[in-house]
Design a protein around this motif. Structure first.
Motif: not given
Length: 1191
Positions: A1, A3, A5, A341-342, A545-547, A550-551
């Motif tokens: 990713m 970004h 995590l 983003q992902t 998407d899990k990202w 999660t946000q």
């Protein structure tokens, strides 16, 4: 990713609920970072993890396809290097024709007014003569001063060719008007018109358009450059489609028609029956009767890239956009985020390289294109979905997201410039070849109107259904998403921190809403998280998407933290960190059980106020010269407000049915007029589609939600001399009283020092009086103005008593509505009780208005202007074609009136003047009247604000009413602005509407008191019948000149049947009818052929319709149970087979008159400017409307 995590710092659970722990821990981290806050995966709120996250890290490195020497493209073709193409402004072109997009429809909205306006301005600035064709009067681009020659007229190949013959343009630019313009350009080329008149296609050549739009050619093009497309086949018949489905071998299947907009006619088929139904619709919708049948990629991730290319083969990527919703939802209906983003940087670069290959292979020589990809989340496999070889819906979003004016640049590229030759207006230092980079996150959320179309299911597929959208900018995804949710104006103050209906759902209902895409799925995610569902489980159901999930989970955790605190517990640092995540004051108030006013007061006492950042196209590499701002809470404010005389204009927010482009038009005109008068203008709006949010429409732009909190923040910062709330529709009007109360309480002094900040124009108190039924009735009584008998019901018993007193039928509606929301005509007690149970909640806080319905009355719309010196001038009086009871926004209307007596007009003028003076109107006012068959006049409503008819009236009379109103609000008189008396044109203008019934299977196509139209077209001529015919053609209603007309009238409208039937018989039409209507005609001796009703046996009316034996249908509904089945099915069939259907007697009579004129006369294209340059007729007998009464 991309970004990461990682780099977590952990707080122990014991410190979470300590009142200072959150702020202290967050404050210890770098102030340059933004933070993500989320719960550990295996612990239920046992720890909070803090993730440093810099917005700059979201930018993927952009491999250079820039032109500057330091960043020149490594992929320049050898040909481009050895044989440099000629670039630079073309001097061989003198006159350019621009095609607009026509009426606002789903899939093609006001973003094309934005692009067309930019193109007109750019080409005129370069010295070209510009000819424009567009049938939509509510646009800025059709203002007569924007182009040299403006044709507000139907957009058909035959009529556009007539314009080409008359104007003789050197070139045609087809890439600014959406699919309408592209299809029209193809048709003109194929009929030989462009070759005949030596007109060159610029921006996109015919071969490139066909290659991108033709599904088979596009598929082969992708194969030739080694890119994958989903397994698919192209069919031109239903049998071919079925064979392709058999070869693919599994459902679900995606059906995509060629040469259509917004996925029209397409969809997802989960079984054979659905497949055949969608294929039939797709083949009918396609310009070339072609559909692509492809294997479903449901659940794959979807991305878009906005790409630009110049004639020197330089290519830049303007913006990447990621859909939060996975494949299967039309991108126009999905929540989208920019930048993507992902994606890892490697994945991003791959999509970037593919986009460049695609634009070159398709052959878009210059201009902008939109490329859509699907990415398999399991293994990263990429497939190309489609490409638009034009400025698209997403182009407007990308332009507003980056500050890069794609349409303007595309227009300049089309006339020969290369990217490095065009300066960037934002930075003034970089060329257009410098790819935009952004250090913030942009979120777009669509707005829907399923409630307007009962019978349709709120399910999202590949066919677009949204009617508007809101965009928000924040330093993080969390901040921009929260701001976007509250920008939608759907009753949410952000994501979460509210008592949502979804929280009361059982698990089956909640899981269904997560699994099946729908407008409120994002709120179902919230409810699921609040009820304890894990991110992994939500992902499994929704495939989001899990990202992203999660946000969102982090926001739920912050909400949970806030709910354990009281307002007094929150520290300054708490406020900063919570506000950085986009939480509104109202959300904080909900969580801390306090009031929004108290939260605001506490926040400001700490000095926690937003810092405004500039959109600069370059992630702060260069200073931005254009003040285009968004709010954040990261300390450094870049707004730099001035101390000049200035005015804040509040826009209309996202488009919706009842509040569309017409109000944006008024806001833009306000800005233009006040700039000319020496004021600095400040626009505040949240709609990325519009001209109002263009960076150069106003002196300063705040792209912000239109809420009390956000507006007061801007007022505190800018301290304008005036605030204008009258032009943005209901959105700013709802803010009027809170703003007025704030100004009265705090009495801020304007930055210019000229006095206190104040609301300009009609006071909020006057607006409130007009909206409040009881207050308004008192004024009406005093002025002796008649209204239909009615009452205000605060309970079911009240409603039944009022209806009994005034007699059925009655019109019922909730108070404080726009666009006739939940308005109905009710004929009995049972129907009234049903309405009260299903449509509205009636109680003392939410009363329901009940009025006598005036059957067969003519409805009148009037726009008037009033100044602060007591002068009132009528702007225009419009006669509705449909009878009273059809919402004014859905009715065709005529200016000047055609059948209204001079005495009725005198009454209307007199009452309007008295009302304007009594309400102390300063600016615009709209009134609606009904005139009964006996000539009695009744006032239906009065609105002391801009109305949706202002653009139409302005174009019809040749006077910009919104500009005049703005100047009047600044203190000028109507004489001073140049509007001393009513203008009555010698020509006739007709406004007709478009209604998206075809997008909503299951809904009926009948007109009623609730507005459903999305846009309008205009016909203008010196004869009413021809003007009406033009308006029908402009809105896609092709009138047959011969054939068979099916007529079925209910008992209420049968008195008009004889006249109607004779009108069509006189035109040579054959008439067929079902038993009741046929019997009536037979008694009158009128020839008619009988046909069975749908339930009576075969062959019935539906069979004859399906066989192509009916060319026109006239149906007025009986409204009974049988009609709800038989009648609805027949009306939907007419829609499916593209047979014109008219559901009012007045509309049918006007249609007959128009057909009569078309059979005897040619339709001539006349430029708008010519209607006002012609010699004015002095003979009063030639005036079509009496103006003898003086005010």
């Amino acid at each position: 990713m991309s970004h990461g995590l990682n780099h977590y710092e952990t707080l122990s659970s014991s410190s979470i609920f300590n009142k200072k722990s959150l702020s202290r821990s967050l404050a210890s981290l770098s102030k340059r970072s933004s933070f993500g806050l989320f719960s550990s995966k295996n612990q239920k709120f046992s720890s909070l993890n803090l993730q440093p996250w810099s917005p700059r890290l979201t930018r993927h490195s952009k491999r250079s396809h820039r032109v500057s020497s330091a960043r020149c493209s490594s992929e320049m073709t050898t040909k481009a290097i050895t044989q440099p193409p000629k670039v630079g402004k073309r001097t061989d072109l003198k006159k350019i024709l621009i095609l607009g997009a026509g009426p606002i429809v789903i899939g093609q909205a006001c973003e094309f007014d934005y692009s067309g306006t930019q193109a007109c301005k750019a080409l005129k600035d370069e010295g070209y003569d510009v000819v424009l064709i567009n049938s939509n009067p509510a646009t800025i681009m059709t203002d007569p001063e924007l182009a040299d020659r403006t044709y507000i007229a139907p957009m058909t190949p035959e009529l556009v060719e007539q314009v080409i013959e008359k104007e003789r343009p050197d070139a045609l630019l087809p890439t600014m008007g959406g699919q309408t313009a592209l299809n029209l350009a193809v048709a003109l080329a194929e009929r030989g018109a462009l070759k005949k008149y030596n007109v060159e296609l610029i921006g996109a050549k015919l071969e490139a358009i066909k290659k991108a739009e033709d599904r088979e050619l596009f598929k082969q093009a992708m194969k030739s450059i080694g890119l994958k497309t989903p397994p698919s086949g192209v069919g031109n018949t239903l049998d071919e489609c079925i064979e392709i489905a058999r070869e693919i071998g599994e459902f679900p299947l995606i059906i995509r028609p060629a040469f259509t907009l917004g996925g029209t006619g397409g969809g997802i088929a989960y079984n054979k029956e659905e497949f055949e139904s969608i294929c039939k619709a797709g083949l009918a919708a396609s310009l070339t009767s072609q559909v692509l049948v492809e294997k479903s990629l449901l659940g794959w991730k979807e991305y878009e890239l906005e790409v630009m290319r110049d004639l020197a083969d330089n290519v830049v990527i303007i913006c990447s956009i990621e859909n939060i919703d996975p494949m299967g939802v039309h991108t126009g209906d999905s929540i989208t985020v920019a930048p993507a983003q992902t994606l890892t940087d490697k994945e991003y670069q791959r999509l970037r390289d593919y986009s460049i290959k695609i634009i070159r292979e398709i052959g878009v020589e210059c201009g902008g294109s939109n490329v859509q990809f699907a990415v398999n989340p399991l293994d990263g496999e990429v497939m190309v979905i489609e490409m638009n070889p034009r400025v698209s819906r997403s182009s407007a979003l990308a332009s507003k997201a980056t500050g890069f004016p794609i349409a303007k640049m595309a227009a300049k590229l089309s006339i020969g410039y290369s990217l490095d030759q065009i300066p960037n207006d934002i930075t003034k230092k970089t060329p257009a070849s410098f790819e935009p980079s952004i250090d913030y996150v942009v979120t777009k959320i669509p707005r829907f109107a399923f409630e307007k179309f009962p019978g349709s299911q709120p399910v999202l597929t590949t066919q677009m259904k949204s009617v508007g959208e809101a965009m928000a900018i924040g330093r993080t995804l969390q901040e921009s998403l929260q701001k976007a949710v509250r920008s939608l104006e759907c009753g949410y103050s952000g994501w979460g921190c509210a008592s949502l209906k979804e929280l009361d759902w059982d698990w089956d209902q909640l899981k269904y809403s997560l699994r099946v895409p729908n407008p409120d799925r994002i709120h179902a995610v919230y409810a699921a998280m609040k009820k304890g569902m894990k991110v992994d489980d939500i992902h499994e159901l929704s495939l989001i998407d899990k990202w992203f999930l999660t946000q969102l989970k982090e926001l739920v955790d912050v909400e949970q933290y806030l709910m354990t605190r009281s307002l007094s517990d929150l520290t300054k640092d708490d406020f900063y960190e919570v506000k950085k995540r986009g939480f509104s004051d109202k959300q904080i108030a909900f969580a801390t059980k306090s009031t929004e006013k108290d939260v605001r007061s506490k926040r400001i006492s700490f000095g926690v106020v937003p810092a405004y950042k500039r959109v600069d196209t370059c992630a702060a590499e260069f200073e931005a010269n254009t003040p285009y701002m968004y709010s954040s809470y990261d300390m450094e404010c870049e707004s730099a407000p001035t101390k000049t005389k200035k005015v804040l204009i509040l826009g209309g927010g996202p488009n919706r049915i009842g509040q569309g482009i017409e109000f944006d038009y008024c806001c833009c005109h306000t800005s233009f007029a006040l700039q000319s008068a020496g004021y600095e203008t400040i626009m505040m709006n949240s709609n990325p589609e519009t001209v109002s949010t263009d960076y150069d429409t106003s002196d300063r732009l705040y792209f912000e939600p239109l809420t009390v909190e956000d507006v007061l923040n801007v007022i505190d910062l800018e301290k304008p001399d005036g605030i204008i709330i009258q032009f943005g529709g209901q959105t700013p009007l709802k803010l009027a009283l809170p703003i007025q109360q704030y100004l009265e309480e705090h009495k801020p002094i304007s930055a210019s020092g000229a006095g206190s900040v104040g609301i300009w124009g009609t006071s909020p108190d006057s607006i409130d009086i007009a909206e409040d039924r009881e207050k308004f009735n008192a004024i009406i009584k005093e002025l002796k103005v008649k209204q239909p008998k009615g009452g205000i019901a605060k309970s079911e018993a009240d409603a039944l008593a009022i209806a009994a007193d005034i007699g059925y039928p009655v019109v019922v509606r909730p108070s404080y509505v726009l666009g006739g929301r939940a308005m109905e005509i009710v004929y009995s007690d049972d129907k009234l009780v049903t309405y009260l149970e299903n449509a509205v909640e009636v109680d003392p806080e939410r009363p329901v208005l009940i009025d006598k319905y005036l059957s067969d009355a003519v409805e009148i719309d009037i726009d008037a202007l009033a100044d602060s010196y007591g002068n009132v001038i009528i702007g225009g009086i419009m006669e509705h074609i449909e009878q009273a009871g059809v919402h004014s926004g859905d009715s065709a209307c005529i200016l000047p009136t055609q059948t209204v007596s001079s005495s009725c007009l005198a009454t209307i003028r007199s009452w309007t003047t008295k009302l304007a003076k009594s309400l102390n109107v300063c600016g615009l006012m709209n009134c609606q009247y009904a005139i009964t068959a006996s000539g009695e006049v009744f006032l239906l409503e009065a609105n002391p604000r801009a109305s949706r008819t202002v653009p139409f009236v302005s174009k019809a009379i040749g006077h910009p009413l919104a500009k005049y109103a703005a100047l009047v609000m600044s203190g000028m008189s109507l004489n001073e602005v140049g509007f001393p008396k009513e203008v009555i044109p010698t020509h006739v203008a007709v406004k007709e509407v478009v209604i998206p019934f075809g997008r909503f299977p299951g809904c009926d196509v009948l007109l009623g008191p609730e507005m459903r139209s999305t846009g309008e077209g205009m016909g203008i001529d010196f004869v009413f019948a021809m003007a009406f015919a033009k308006s029908q053609l402009a809105t896609g209603q092709n009138l047959p000149l011969s054939g068979t007309v099916f007529i079925s009238l209910n008992d209420l409208t049968k008195p008009h049947l004889e006249k109607l039937a004779k009108a069509f018989l006189g035109l040579g039409f054959r008439i067929i009818s079902t038993s009741g209507t046929a019997h009536f005609l037979e008694l009158k001796g009128i020839p008619v052929d009988r046909v069975l009703k749908m339930h009576e046996g075969r062959p019935h009316a539906g069979d004859i319709l399906a066989n192509g034996q009916i060319q026109l249908m006239v149906i007025t509904s009986s409204g009974d149970a049988l009609d709800q089945i038989d009648g609805r099915q027949l009306r939907r069939m007419a829609l499916a087979y593209s047979v014109p259907i008219i559901t009012t007697v007045a509309g049918a009579l006007a249609t007959a008159e128009a057909i009569k004129t078309l059979k005897s006369s040619n339709m001539n294209m006349i430029a708008l400017q010519d209607f006002f340059n012609a010699k004015v007729h002095e003979d009063s007998n030639k005036n079509l409307q009496s103006a003898s009464s003086s005010l």
